[in-house]
Design an enzyme around this catalytic site. Structure first.
Site, short mmCIF file in Angstrom:
data_model
loop_
_atom_site.label_atom_id
_atom_site.label_comp_id
_atom_site.label_asym_id
_atom_site.label_seq_id
_atom_site.Cartn_x
_atom_site.Cartn_y
_atom_site.Cartn_z
N PRO A 23 14.40 -3.75 11.49
CA PRO A 23 14.79 -2.62 12.36
C PRO A 23 13.54 -1.81 12.68
O PRO A 23 12.79 -1.43 11.78
CB PRO A 23 15.76 -1.82 11.48
CG PRO A 23 15.37 -2.16 10.08
CD PRO A 23 14.84 -3.56 10.11
N CYS A 106 11.73 4.69 5.62
CA CYS A 106 10.80 5.22 6.62
C CYS A 106 9.90 6.28 5.99
O CYS A 106 10.39 7.26 5.43
CB CYS A 106 11.58 5.83 7.79
SG CYS A 106 10.49 6.50 9.08
N GLY A 207 6.74 -7.06 4.21
CA GLY A 207 5.35 -6.69 4.00
C GLY A 207 4.43 -7.89 3.89
O GLY A 207 4.78 -8.89 3.25
#
Length: 490
Positions: A23, A106, A207
């Site tokens: 997302p 976030c 990541g």
């Protein structure tokens, strides 16, 4: 049918998806998701949506939930900090997706100001309540996306807490809340592996994914069920197929999909800046064009210009590749990752000279339009919007809607904005000529006769008289009494 959980949910509903597009704020919209699926993405997420805005704004919901039959499996992600609002937003979205995801990862400053994302990671009671309420109420599973703590043990306890609350799939970004910007660094796959071994639900790793080889290596080293990528996908949407196509080829495919699945031009601009990143370091004049154009046709035109310039160099490269010296793994016109510079990047003389040149150009532009009382940020906005008014005394003032904070319609009979007026008139079967809603008129006479389709005011007046309204009222801007209105047409 009972709601599927954990591995059964991943295997059945998500079809054992391993290759996942993350997302991304304003960047994982339908057109981009369809491009990514074309090149191997098995699961996509919507952009991160604000739960409170999603609840109160119907237009935001329509834009956010834009999808199609081929756009599955799909997970809708929300940022939120209120269990009731999060649940309400999730219930509005549950019929349009396969799961609802809570963003707890976030790390940006806007998330700090809004108190959501990774800035909730220490509020375990709140997060547990949010996840539990959705798990017990929704028709679809609840999932979470988190960042790790510096401590492996705390990260594992964190993951177990979310699992106990009802989380059915966990995405672990292997960076801490402080690893961002120039301090991004590498994600820690060891922590992700520790979480995978500690929980009994599927785990996705996020990541360090720049090439397809990274995907295979991550799956092997962490034991996770799937691998998610954001930056790698933005710079090369064909990453999951192991391809490194020319950047304009991906841009042309994406722009064709935007024709089919329209989205805001700001999304398009963001994608082209990512795809063209390395090329715009060479063809700097085109960077300003990408930053300023506003239509899809203009974006297609600048893509053609960049393609034309690069093709000349491609021909030269094919003849004499030894003449091209670059620090990049591939020639600059090939889709490839962007390695974020570290904190010592300012010591690079070439980059420092480029930064000074860009700053000088910006200052020269700002000097031409400089005014007393305007901040540098406002001057930058003036560069983009020369006619913008920054004087608060000259700005137009509007009365607000009696329900929400939007401006009310100037001719609305109920002093509401368009969205609130439509909700009121449709639910209570009323008319509002100011906004053009005629639910009462249609309900009374059925389908509008052809002879009066273009004269709704007259028809509404006739209906009022036929129902013998005797009280005074302002209808369509007139002072109305039963004795002064025309008799209804037979």
């Amino acid at each position: 049918m009972p709601k599927l959980k954990g591995f059964e949910f991943w295997q059945t509903t998500l079809q054992s998806a391993q290759l996942v597009v993350a997302p991304m704020v304003d960047q994982s919209e339908l057109a981009w998701r369809m491009l990514s699926r074309r090149y191997g993405a098995q699961l996509c997420y919507t952009p991160m949506l604000h739960a409170s805005v999603f609840v109160r704004d119907a237009s935001y919901r329509r834009e956010s939930l834009q999808s199609c039959e081929e756009d599955r499996p799909l997970i809708v992600q929300f940022c939120a900090n209120d269990p009731k609002i999060f649940l309400e937003a999730a219930k509005l979205a549950e019929d349009y997706c396969d799961a609802v995801d809570l963003n707890i990862g976030c790390p940006q400053s806007i998330a700090r100001r809004g108190h959501y994302g990774a800035f909730l990671q220490d509020e375990w009671d709140l997060l547990s309540e949010m996840v539990k309420s959705c798990h017990e109420t929704l028709k679809v599973p609840i999932t979470c996306k988190i960042r790790v703590f510096p401590s492996v043990e705390k990260t594992v306890r964190y993951a177990k807490m979310l699992e106990s609350a009802g989380c059915q799939l966990l995405t672990v970004h292997g960076r801490t809340i402080d690893q961002k910007g120039v301090h991004t660094g590498l994600a820690n796959w060891d922590v992700i592996r520790a979480v995978r071994e500690a929980v009994s639900i599927p785990v996705f790793a996020n990541g360090n994914i720049q090439y397809l080889e990274d995907v295979h290596r991550c799956l092997k080293e962490t034991g996770v069920q799937g691998v998610m990528t954001a930056e790698g996908n933005l710079h090369n949407p064909a990453l999951f197929h192991g391809l490194s196509p020319k950047m304009w080829e991906m841009a042309e495919e994406y722009l064709a999909l935007v024709d089919k699945y329209p989205c805001p031009m700001s999304y398009v601009r963001g994608h082209l800046f990512k795809l063209f990143h390395h090329a715009l370091q060479i063809h700097r004049d085109l960077r300003d064009i990408v930053a300023s154009v506003k239509t899809l046709a203009d974006f297609k035109d600048v893509t053609s210009k960049l393609k034309e310039r690069c093709q000349k160099e491609v021909e030269e490269y094919e003849k004499s590749p030894e003449n091209f010296v670059s620090s990049l793994p591939f020639p600059y016109w090939i889709c490839q990752p962007y390695v974020r510079p570290g904190p010592d990047a300012g010591s690079d003389p070439a980059k420092q000279a480029l930064r000074e040149e860009l700053n000088q150009r910006l200052e020269a532009s700002l000097d031409k339009i400089r005014e007393d009382g305007l901040s540098k940020k406002q001057l930058k906005k003036r560069l983009k919007h020369p006619s913008k008014n920054f004087d608060p005394n000259k700005k137009l003032k509007f009365d607000t809607c009696s329900v929400c904070a939007n401006p009310k319609g100037q001719r609305c009979f109920y002093s509401l904005c368009r969205s609130c007026c439509r909700l009121k008139t449709s639910s209570e079967v009323l008319d509002c000529d100011g906004h053009g809603w005629f639910y009462k008129t249609k309900a009374t006479v059925g389908k509008l006769p052809a002879s009066v389709k273009n004269d709704r005011k007259k028809l509404a007046q006739e209906i009022l008289v036929s129902q013998k309204y005797t009280m005074r009222g302002i209808i369509h801007g007139m002072d109305v009494r039963e004795s002064t209105l025309p008799q209804p047409t037979k």
